[in-house]
Design an enzyme around this catalytic site. Sequence first.
Site, mmCIF file in Angstrom:
data_model
loop_
_atom_site.group_PDB
_atom_site.id
_atom_site.type_symbol
_atom_site.label_atom_id
_atom_site.label_comp_id
_atom_site.label_asym_id
_atom_site.label_seq_id
_atom_site.Cartn_x
_atom_site.Cartn_y
_atom_site.Cartn_z
ATOM 1 N N CYS A 43 75.662 60.879 53.043
ATOM 2 C CA CYS A 43 75.617 59.424 52.842
ATOM 3 C C CYS A 43 76.939 58.751 53.191
ATOM 4 C CB CYS A 43 75.214 59.100 51.413
ATOM 5 S SG CYS A 43 73.627 59.813 50.966
ATOM 6 N N HIS A 92 77.404 51.911 49.715
ATOM 7 C CA HIS A 92 76.244 52.776 49.941
ATOM 8 C C HIS A 92 75.152 52.412 48.942
ATOM 9 C CE1 HIS A 92 73.611 56.055 50.490
ATOM 10 N NE2 HIS A 92 74.011 56.746 49.431
ATOM 11 N N ASN A 123 67.341 54.641 49.229
ATOM 12 C CA ASN A 123 68.576 55.256 49.719
ATOM 13 C C ASN A 123 68.307 55.835 51.114
ATOM 14 O OD1 ASN A 123 70.706 56.960 50.308
ATOM 15 N ND2 ASN A 123 70.814 57.880 48.275
#
Length: 322
Positions: A113, A249, A279
Amino acid sequence: MRAKIIGTGSRLPDKVVTNDALSALVDTSDEWIQSRTGICERHLVSSEQENTLSMAVQAGQSALKDAGIAPEQLDLILVATVSSDFLTPSTACMVQKELEACNAAAFDINAACSGFLFALNTVDAYFQAGIYQTALIIGVETLSKLIDWSDRSTCVLFGDGAGAVVAKASEEGMIACLQGSDGSGGDILVCKSRTNNNPYAHTVKDLDYLFMNGQEVFKFAVKKEPECIQSLLQQAGMKPSDVDYYLLHQANYRIIASIARKLKLPLEKFPSNVSHCGNTSAASIPILLDEVNKKEMLKKGDTILLSGFGAGLTWGAALLKW
Ligand code: COA
């Protein structure tokens, strides 16, 4: 010369899957998912034509259009992903072929990520060294192929998509950046590759899908990300309130809210799209950046801070003048 973002683009699959739709697959509810994560729905690929490469190419084309840059002007293409369609060639090389960006060197970066930030910071380092001048940076994931769709503790969290930026070597743009890793903590978020199947190997069918210790990842995120942001601001001699927007994020709205509280800043400085994207790992920050850019929220001269964390463990941040 530093990296200046001059165009953004993104691509989300057309198929939208709501929390209610997931509750038909696993024992979960819209109330549980929304209250724990802020996620209402996510986009998932739903045809063979839609994959990591197709989303990366479409996001890349849209960023090039926004930047007014022709593919042959690119001298570097970096793709951040953990979900390539092929082990080799890299997604970046396949994007280069599709875009006919014949003058660009191309390779992938795997930092989960944090991947988009690692790629942006790598581009900035190349620009500072005078090696390249014009780069396409893409964060793309088809995480839906890495998820165990019978595991309610992970399958509700993730989505598919791609985001991209074009960066140019410039006198202004990147103010400061940092990245870090702690491999010793890597076992809290894992996705194993295929096992060895050669005639001499002791083959054990192992867990192929994403495994996550959610609570440990949560603790890591709410500790490490604010520390990372604080040290970046310190490096730049700036205060949290000097930043116009924090584009973090998009893993979980509770993590974003916790960081805003720790920095003593209003949530308005933290745009979020986790409610409709979930996500999307390496794609999450560039998708959000494109949304914010297309909504014309960013003015020339604004200061923005991008920051994220992920498997590895990894974390990174970048402070930029828009
Ligand atoms: N629906 C309903 N119940 C669920 C569920 C779901 N989708 N997933 C887990 N549960 C259950 C658990 O089984 C557990 O039940 P039990 O108490 O009967 O054992 C209960 O909910 C609490 O589980 P827990 O894991 O303690 O929940 P939590 O409050 O920690 O929230 C996460 C779980 C995953 C939302 C949270 O830990 C988190 O966001 N972690 C960070 C994840 C992340 O950001 N990952 C990406 C990193 S890049």
